[in-house]
Design a protein around this motif. Structure first.
Motif, PDB file in Angstrom:
ATOM      1  N   CYS A  14       0.816  -1.209   0.000  1.00  0.00           N
ATOM      2  CA  CYS A  14       0.000   0.000   0.000  1.00  0.00           C
ATOM      3  C   CYS A  14       0.854   1.266   0.000  1.00  0.00           C
ATOM      4  N   LYS A  16       0.654   5.859  -1.111  1.00  0.00           N
ATOM      5  CA  LYS A  16      -0.053   7.012  -1.648  1.00  0.00           C
ATOM      6  C   LYS A  16       0.866   7.687  -2.658  1.00  0.00           C
ATOM      7  N   LYS A  21      -4.584   6.732  -3.169  1.00  0.00           N
ATOM      8  CA  LYS A  21      -4.119   5.605  -2.354  1.00  0.00           C
ATOM      9  C   LYS A  21      -4.246   4.329  -3.168  1.00  0.00           C
ATOM     10  N   TYR A  22      -3.184   3.544  -3.144  1.00  0.00           N
ATOM     11  CA  TYR A  22      -3.152   2.260  -3.842  1.00  0.00           C
ATOM     12  C   TYR A  22      -2.966   1.143  -2.819  1.00  0.00           C
ATOM     13  N   GLY A  23      -3.616   0.020  -3.043  1.00  0.00           N
ATOM     14  CA  GLY A  23      -3.458  -1.115  -2.145  1.00  0.00           C
ATOM     15  C   GLY A  23      -3.866  -2.409  -2.811  1.00  0.00           C
ATOM     16  N   MET A  24      -3.141  -3.462  -2.479  1.00  0.00           N
ATOM     17  CA  MET A  24      -3.421  -4.780  -3.037  1.00  0.00           C
ATOM     18  C   MET A  24      -2.895  -5.845  -2.079  1.00  0.00           C
ATOM     19  N   SER A  45      -2.668  -5.656 -11.982  1.00  0.00           N
ATOM     20  CA  SER A  45      -2.742  -4.840 -10.778  1.00  0.00           C
ATOM     21  C   SER A  45      -2.489  -3.359 -11.060  1.00  0.00           C
ATOM     22  N   THR A  47      -2.214  -1.202  -8.694  1.00  0.00           N
ATOM     23  CA  THR A  47      -1.194  -0.863  -7.697  1.00  0.00           C
ATOM     24  C   THR A  47       0.193  -1.168  -8.252  1.00  0.00           C
ATOM     25  N   ASN A  50       1.605   1.211 -10.815  1.00  0.00           N
ATOM     26  CA  ASN A  50       1.949   2.550 -10.333  1.00  0.00           C
ATOM     27  C   ASN A  50       3.168   2.584  -9.423  1.00  0.00           C
ATOM     28  N   ILE A  57       6.997   2.574  -0.173  1.00  0.00           N
ATOM     29  CA  ILE A  57       5.723   1.868  -0.059  1.00  0.00           C
ATOM     30  C   ILE A  57       5.631   1.155   1.289  1.00  0.00           C
ATOM     31  N   HIS A  77     -10.175  -2.692  -8.021  1.00  0.00           N
ATOM     32  CA  HIS A  77      -8.921  -2.018  -8.344  1.00  0.00           C
ATOM     33  C   HIS A  77      -8.885  -0.668  -7.639  1.00  0.00           C
ATOM     34  N   SER A  78      -7.697  -0.223  -7.294  1.00  0.00           N
ATOM     35  CA  SER A  78      -7.520   1.013  -6.528  1.00  0.00           C
ATOM     36  C   SER A  78      -7.966   2.257  -7.279  1.00  0.00           C
TER      37      SER A  78
END
Length: 142
Positions: A14, A16, A21-24, A45, A47, A50, A57, A77-78
């Motif tokens: 995860c 930013k 905000k990205y998370g997987m 993905s 995330t 990116n 991260i 997806h984020s």
């Protein structure tokens, strides 16, 4: 794929970036030195797409009590939903760390590799800048 050579964990990746905000969830992750990790993030993905060399991260090894977090971060997806709306997390610089995880790591991305046979996927090679560890058992994906 039916063959499972290892016990795959539930690792939240995860961060930013550019005010998003990205998370997987990444199960294909491992420590390759005392302060280095690698993670294979699939081509699908958002995330993974990116993450860039030099990014900071968060990598959180979820505890057995965080199956709901795994489900939240592992769905959608984020760029489609705010996965963090109902999650308990801490933002450290651009790293998003999931509170109450078994292990929380702030990781600097050393490189993102595209190897033969997995060219479309992102093999993230990272340096663990800092970490915290609890006694909570780690969640495994079954």
């Amino acid at each position: 794929m039916e063959f499972r050579a290892f016990n795959y964990g539930a690792n939240a990746v995860c961060f930013k970036k550019n005010e998003r905000k990205y998370g997987m969830i990444c199960s294909w992750a491992t420590q390759v030195d005392y302060d280095k990790i690698v993670m294979l993030l699939g081509a699908q993905s958002v995330t993974g797409k990116n993450i860039s060399k030099g990014d900071i991260i968060g990598v959180s090894v979820l505890s057995t009590m965080q199956a709901d977090v795994m489900d939240t971060l592992g769905s959608n997806h984020s760029d489609e939903v705010d996965k963090f709306e109902n999650l308990n997390y801490t933002l450290m610089d651009s790293a998003i760390l999931i509170n109450d995880a078994s292990v929380n790591m702030v990781v600097e991305v050393i490189d993102v590799l595209h190897l033969a046979g997995i060219e479309e996927d992102n093999l993230v090679y990272g340096l663990i800048k800092s970490y915290t560890q609890s006694d909570a058992a780690m969640l495994a994906i079954r």
